[in-house]
Design an enzyme around this catalytic site. Structure first.
Site, short mmCIF file in Angstrom:
data_model
loop_
_atom_site.label_atom_id
_atom_site.label_comp_id
_atom_site.label_asym_id
_atom_site.label_seq_id
_atom_site.Cartn_x
_atom_site.Cartn_y
_atom_site.Cartn_z
N HIS A 197 33.09 42.58 42.91
CA HIS A 197 33.90 42.78 41.70
C HIS A 197 35.23 43.47 42.04
O HIS A 197 36.31 42.97 41.71
CB HIS A 197 33.11 43.62 40.69
CG HIS A 197 33.83 43.89 39.42
ND1 HIS A 197 33.58 43.19 38.26
CD2 HIS A 197 34.81 44.77 39.11
CE1 HIS A 197 34.38 43.63 37.29
NE2 HIS A 197 35.13 44.61 37.79
N GLU A 198 35.16 44.60 42.71
CA GLU A 198 36.39 45.37 42.98
C GLU A 198 37.29 44.63 43.96
O GLU A 198 38.50 44.60 43.79
CB GLU A 198 36.06 46.78 43.50
CG GLU A 198 35.26 47.66 42.53
CD GLU A 198 35.89 47.82 41.14
OE1 GLU A 198 37.10 47.55 40.98
OE2 GLU A 198 35.16 48.19 40.21
N CYS B 201 36.61 31.62 38.57
CA CYS B 201 36.99 32.71 39.48
C CYS B 201 37.07 32.19 40.92
O CYS B 201 37.92 32.62 41.70
CB CYS B 201 36.01 33.88 39.38
SG CYS B 201 36.17 34.78 37.81
N CYS C 11 31.87 32.63 39.41
CA CYS C 11 31.78 31.44 38.58
C CYS C 11 32.84 30.42 39.06
O CYS C 11 33.69 30.74 39.89
CB CYS C 11 32.02 31.80 37.11
SG CYS C 11 33.73 32.19 36.74
N HIS D 271 38.91 40.45 34.51
CA HIS D 271 37.53 40.42 34.00
C HIS D 271 37.20 39.05 33.41
O HIS D 271 38.00 38.45 32.72
CB HIS D 271 37.30 41.55 33.01
CG HIS D 271 37.22 42.87 33.70
ND1 HIS D 271 37.62 44.05 33.12
CD2 HIS D 271 36.80 43.18 34.95
CE1 HIS D 271 37.44 45.03 33.99
NE2 HIS D 271 36.95 44.54 35.12
N CYS D 272 35.99 38.60 33.73
CA CYS D 272 35.55 37.25 33.39
C CYS D 272 34.55 37.34 32.24
O CYS D 272 33.75 38.26 32.16
CB CYS D 272 34.89 36.66 34.63
SG CYS D 272 34.29 34.98 34.41
N CYS E 220 28.84 36.09 36.10
CA CYS E 220 29.86 36.19 37.15
C CYS E 220 30.05 37.65 37.56
O CYS E 220 30.11 38.54 36.69
CB CYS E 220 31.18 35.61 36.63
SG CYS E 220 32.53 35.72 37.81
N HIS F 41 39.27 41.99 42.20
CA HIS F 41 40.50 42.48 41.55
C HIS F 41 41.67 42.47 42.54
O HIS F 41 42.78 42.12 42.19
CB HIS F 41 40.31 43.90 41.02
CG HIS F 41 39.54 43.97 39.73
ND1 HIS F 41 39.75 43.10 38.68
CD2 HIS F 41 38.57 44.83 39.31
CE1 HIS F 41 38.95 43.43 37.68
NE2 HIS F 41 38.20 44.47 38.03
ZN LIG Z 1 36.75 45.44 36.89
ZN LIG Z 2 34.11 34.47 36.69
#
Ligand SMILES: [Zn+2]
Ligand SMILES: [Zn+2]
Length: 191
Positions: A130-131, A168, A165, A140-141, A146, A134
């Protein structure tokens, strides 16, 4: 080969570090380069909140990114906060260099439950993805499965997977392509 510099802020278990490095290879195709661990971030301690300021730690970390590394990923056991939120699992610069993940609230022990090492590793991988996402321009999805979906509770972390996903994946692939051949961008910009 593009590398991600990996650094710990305070002590972090070796098996977590090893798993995170595998995770970086799996999802970003990037090799990691482990830096010397940083000490306890006492400068970032906020007594009133009994937590560490992620902003203060990030400001300090920016001085440590080695020139050959494309990203700097920091891992810590410290519980992190930003002023507007009671805590954060991690923080990153959007389209930037720096990402940080806190393991504090990924541990079952934080919720007075027995330790669960495989669950900790799975959560740490998702939050790292996640990080790091970015830093590659992903926001954000809305897809709950995801890893780029926003998690504000540990249940939300457990509800998502570690694979991006379809949308992304497309954005990430473009970012990674630019990273591998930055000259492409320059050529396209010429009249
Ligand atoms: Zn975030
Ligand atoms: Zn996504």
């Amino acid at each position: 080969m593009k590398t991600v510099a990996v650094v710990t802020v305070g002590a972090v278990a070796a098996e977590v570090l090893a798993e995170i490095e595998l995770c970086l290879g799996r999802h970003f195709g990037l090799e990691s380069q482990r830096l010397a661990p940083l000490g306890e971030p006492e400068f970032a301690w906020e007594p009133a909140r009994q937590q560490y300021s992620v902003i203060a730690i990030m400001r300090e970390l920016l001085r440590f990114c080695p020139p050959q590394a494309v990203r700097l990923l920091a891992l810590t056991e410290k519980d992190l906060f930003i002023p507007m939120l009671s805590f954060v699992f991690g923080q990153a610069q959007l389209n930037g260099t720096l990402a940080i993940v806190s393991l504090a609230r990924l541990r079952q022990e934080f919720y007075q439950l027995p330790a669960n090492p495989p669950l900790l590793l799975a959560r740490a991988c998702k939050e790292t993805v996640h990080e790091m996402g970015h830093t590659f321009g992903l926001t954000h999805c809305l897809e709950r499965k995801c890893p780029m979906s926003l998690s504000t509770t540990i249940q939300q972390v457990d509800g998502k997977g570690e694979n991006f996903c379809a949308n992304c994946t497309i954005v990430l692939r473009e970012s990674l392509q630019l990273l591998r051949s930055p000259d492409m961008l320059r050529t396209e910009e010429q009249p």
